[in-house]
Design an enzyme around this catalytic site. Structure first.
Site, mmCIF file in Angstrom:
data_model
loop_
_atom_site.group_PDB
_atom_site.id
_atom_site.type_symbol
_atom_site.label_atom_id
_atom_site.label_comp_id
_atom_site.label_asym_id
_atom_site.label_seq_id
_atom_site.Cartn_x
_atom_site.Cartn_y
_atom_site.Cartn_z
ATOM 1 N N GLU A 1 -1.201 10.725 4.943
ATOM 2 C CA GLU A 1 -2.461 11.153 4.321
ATOM 3 C C GLU A 1 -3.114 12.279 5.112
ATOM 4 O O GLU A 1 -3.351 12.139 6.316
ATOM 5 C CB GLU A 1 -3.418 9.943 4.240
ATOM 6 C CG GLU A 1 -4.705 10.269 3.524
ATOM 7 C CD GLU A 1 -5.582 9.030 3.277
ATOM 8 O OE1 GLU A 1 -5.029 7.928 3.082
ATOM 9 O OE2 GLU A 1 -6.809 9.191 3.288
ATOM 10 N N LYS B 1 -10.260 -0.180 4.602
ATOM 11 C CA LYS B 1 -9.037 0.612 4.375
ATOM 12 C C LYS B 1 -9.069 1.862 5.251
ATOM 13 O O LYS B 1 -8.060 2.275 5.824
ATOM 14 C CB LYS B 1 -8.918 0.978 2.888
ATOM 15 C CG LYS B 1 -7.607 1.645 2.504
ATOM 16 C CD LYS B 1 -7.612 3.149 2.629
ATOM 17 C CE LYS B 1 -6.294 3.762 2.175
ATOM 18 N NZ LYS B 1 -6.256 5.208 2.333
ATOM 19 N N HIS C 1 -10.498 17.457 2.313
ATOM 20 C CA HIS C 1 -9.261 17.186 1.581
ATOM 21 C C HIS C 1 -8.812 18.422 0.811
ATOM 22 O O HIS C 1 -7.639 18.735 0.755
ATOM 23 C CB HIS C 1 -9.483 16.060 0.561
ATOM 24 C CG HIS C 1 -9.211 14.705 1.126
ATOM 25 N ND1 HIS C 1 -8.042 14.384 1.729
ATOM 26 C CD2 HIS C 1 -9.962 13.580 1.152
ATOM 27 C CE1 HIS C 1 -8.068 13.122 2.128
ATOM 28 N NE2 HIS C 1 -9.230 12.616 1.803
ATOM 29 N N ASP D 1 4.444 -4.009 13.539
ATOM 30 C CA ASP D 1 4.408 -4.525 12.170
ATOM 31 C C ASP D 1 3.013 -4.285 11.586
ATOM 32 O O ASP D 1 2.081 -5.049 11.807
ATOM 33 C CB ASP D 1 4.743 -6.027 12.220
ATOM 34 C CG ASP D 1 4.807 -6.676 10.853
ATOM 35 O OD1 ASP D 1 4.334 -6.072 9.878
ATOM 36 O OD2 ASP D 1 5.318 -7.799 10.778
#
Ligand code: MEV
Length: 428
Positions: free
Chosen positions: A83, A267, A381, A283
Site C-alpha cells: 500500500e 486497520k 495517495h 505470522d
C-alpha cells in the site's frame, strides 16, 4: 543514547540502490542479504518446501521507515507492504515523536497460552480440582519433553483452569498452559507440548481432550509504546497546532465509541504492524487475530490506542496489544529477506521486536489520524497514484515526478492523460 541515527535526511529522494547501500552499512548486510533484497529472498526450492502446490514466488516492496527512536535506541524499520503512503506516513510520524524523545516501549515476558478442551467429565468441579492438585507434575512433564526452549530459559510456567458449566454441549473444562517461548513465536513448541501432555490430562480428569492448540489471544504477551508530539509541530498554514491536536482527539474518541470506525482505525495500526511482521517472517495473521480479539476484550470492539492532551496542550498517545513475535524459528531464519530485515532492525530479543513493532503501530495510527483530521488522505495517495500512472504511461524514471505533478496541478489524474503528457515530452 544510540550511536546510530535513523533520522536519515532526504532518504526518500535517494535512488533505490543508494538507499540499499545505507541499509547494508546500517545492518552490516553481506552479499547474501543483498541478493535476498534483490531477488525476493526465497529460492524456488525453498518456496516449494515452505508450502504446498507451489507454482512460483510472489514479491512485495521491501522498504525502510526512518526516524524511529525507541527507548533511546535508533532503528530503521523494515516494512513489507504493497500500500502506498504507509511507509512515508510512518517515517513522518516517527520524526515528530522523535522531536520529543521518541517512544517509550515495554513488553511482558513472552508467555504463550496453549489451550486444551476437556469434555465428557463426570464432575466438572472435581476434575478441575484433581488437575489443579497435579499442576506441578503436569508442568514438569511438559518441560521434560520441551527440549531446547527449556535450556534457553523457557518452558511451562503455569496452568490455569477455566470452567464452562453450560455450553451448548454441557460442561466443558478448558486448561490453559502458560508457556514461556523466549525468542521464538512459540507456536510449534506450545502445540507440541499440548499434544504431549493431553493424555495425562485425560488420565487425571477422567475426561476426553479434544482440541490442543495455542490461543492467538496472546494477552500474556502484550507490548506497549507511548509517545508525545508537541502541538507546535502540528500547525499547518491553515490550522494552529492546538486545533490539529483537538481534531486528532476527536478522531480518537470516534474510534473509542464506534466499532465501525474502530475497525478502520485499528486497520491503520495493523498497516504498520503487519508490514513489520511480514518483513521479519513473522505470522501476521496471528498478530491480526490477537489485536482484534484484544480490541474487543470488554465486549465492545474499540480502539487499540489511547490519545489525550497533556497540561501543556501537547498530544500524547499510547498503544497496548498482544504481539506474539519471534526472532528465531519459522520463516524468521529460513527466509533470507526476513533474515536481512532482522539484521537491519538489530533487535536482540523477541521482546525488543515486539516493543519496536508496537511503536510502529502507534506512529502509523497517529499519521492516519493526522491526515484524516486535516487534509484527508487522498492528497498523498493521489500523488503516488499519479506517479504510478506516469510509470504505466511509459515515462522515464527521471520524468515521472514532473508528469505526476502536472496531472495533480491540472486535477486530471488519468492514464490516457499521463500518456498524452509523456508523448508530448518525448516530442519535446
Ligand atoms: C488505510 O489503509 C488506513 C486508514 O484508513 C486508517 C484510518 O482510517 O485510521 C487511513
Amino acid at each position: 543514547m544510540s550511536e546510530k541515527n535513523s533520522a536519515l535526511r532526504q532518504f526518500y529522494q535517494k535512488p533505490l540502490a543508494e538507499r540499499r547501500a545505507v541499509a547494508v552499512g546500517w545492518g552490516e548486510l553481506d552479499a547474501d542479504d543483498v541478493s535476498a533484497l534483490q531477488d525476493s529472498g526465497l529460492s524456488e526450492e525453498q518456496a516449494d518446501l515452505m508450502s504446498e502446490n507451489v507454482i512460483g514466488r510472489y514479491s512485495l516492496p521491501f522498504a525502510l521507515a526512518t526516524n524511529f527512536l525507541v527507548n533511546d535506541r535508533d532503528y530503521l524499520i523494515p516494512m513489507v507492504i504493497e500500500e502506498p503512503s504507509v511507509v512515508a506516513a510512518c517515517s513522518y510520524a516517527a520524526k515528530l515523536f522523535r522531536m520529543s524523545g521518541g517512544f517509550r516501549a515495554s513488553s511482558d515476558e513472552p508467555i504463550m497460552i496453549g489451550q486444551m478442551q476437556v469434555l465428557d467429565l463426570a464432575n466438572l468441579g472435581e476434575a478441575t480440582e484433581r488437575i489443579r492438585a497435579s499442576k506441578a507434575e503436569i508442568l514438569a512433564e511438559i518441560n521434560d519433553g520441551a527440549g531446547s526452549i527449556v535450556k534457553r530459559g523457557g518452558g511451562a510456567r503455569d496452568l490455569e483452569l477455566r470452567e464452562f458449566s453450560d455450553s451448548r454441549l454441557g460442561e466443558m473444562l478448558v486448561a490453559h498452559v502458560l508457556f514461556d517461548s523466549r525468542d521464538a513465536m512459540g507456536a510449534n513448541a506450545i502445540n507440541s507440548a499440548l499434544e504431549r501432555v493431553a493424555p495425562k490430562i485425560e488420565l487425571i480428569s477422567g475426561g476426553r481432550v479434544n482440541l490442543r492448540i495455542l490461543s492467538n489471544l496472546s494477552d500474556r504477551r502484550k507490548a506497549r509504546a507511548a509517545g508525545l508530539i508537541e502541538a507546535e509541530w502540528l500547525a499547518s498554514d491553515s490550522e494552529s497546532g492546538a486545533e490539529v491536536v483537538d481534531a486528532i482527539l476527536e478522531a480518537a474518541v470516534f474510534a473509542e465509541i464506534d466499532p465501525y470506525r474502530a475497525a478502520t482505525h485499528n486497520k491503520g495500526i495493523m498497516n504498520g504492524i503487519d508490514a513489520v511482521m511480514l518483513a521479519t517472517g513473522n505470522d501476521w495473521r496471528a498478530a491480526e487475530a490477537g489485536a482484534h480479539a484484544y480490541a474487543a476484550r470488554d465486549g465492545h470492539y474499540t480502539s487499540l490506542t489511547k490519545w489525550w492532551k497533556d497540561e501543556g496542550g501537547n498530544l500524547r498517545g499510547e498503544i497496548e496489544l498482544p504481539l506474539a513475535v519471534g526472532i528465531v524459528g519459522g520463516a524468521t531464519r529460513a527466509h533470507r529477506g526476513a533474515r536481512a530485515a532482522l539484521k537491519i532492525l538489530g533487535v536482540k530479543s523477541a521482546r525488543e521486536l515486539a516493543e519496536v513493532t508496537a511503536a510502529v503501530g502507534l506512529a502509523q495510527n497517529f499519521a492516519a489520524m493526522r491526515a484524516l483530521a486535516t487534509d484527508g488522505i487522498q492528497r498523498g495517495h493521489m500523488r503516488l497514484h499519479a506517479r504510478q500512472l506516469a510509470m504505466a504511461a511509459g515515462a522515464e524514471a527521471d520524468d515521472v515526478p514532473a508528469v505526476a505533478e502536472r496531472m495533480i496541478d491540472e486535477g486530471n489524474i488519468r492514464l490516457d492523460y499521463a500518456k498524452e503528457i509523456v508523448e508530448g515530452r518525448k516530442r519535446g
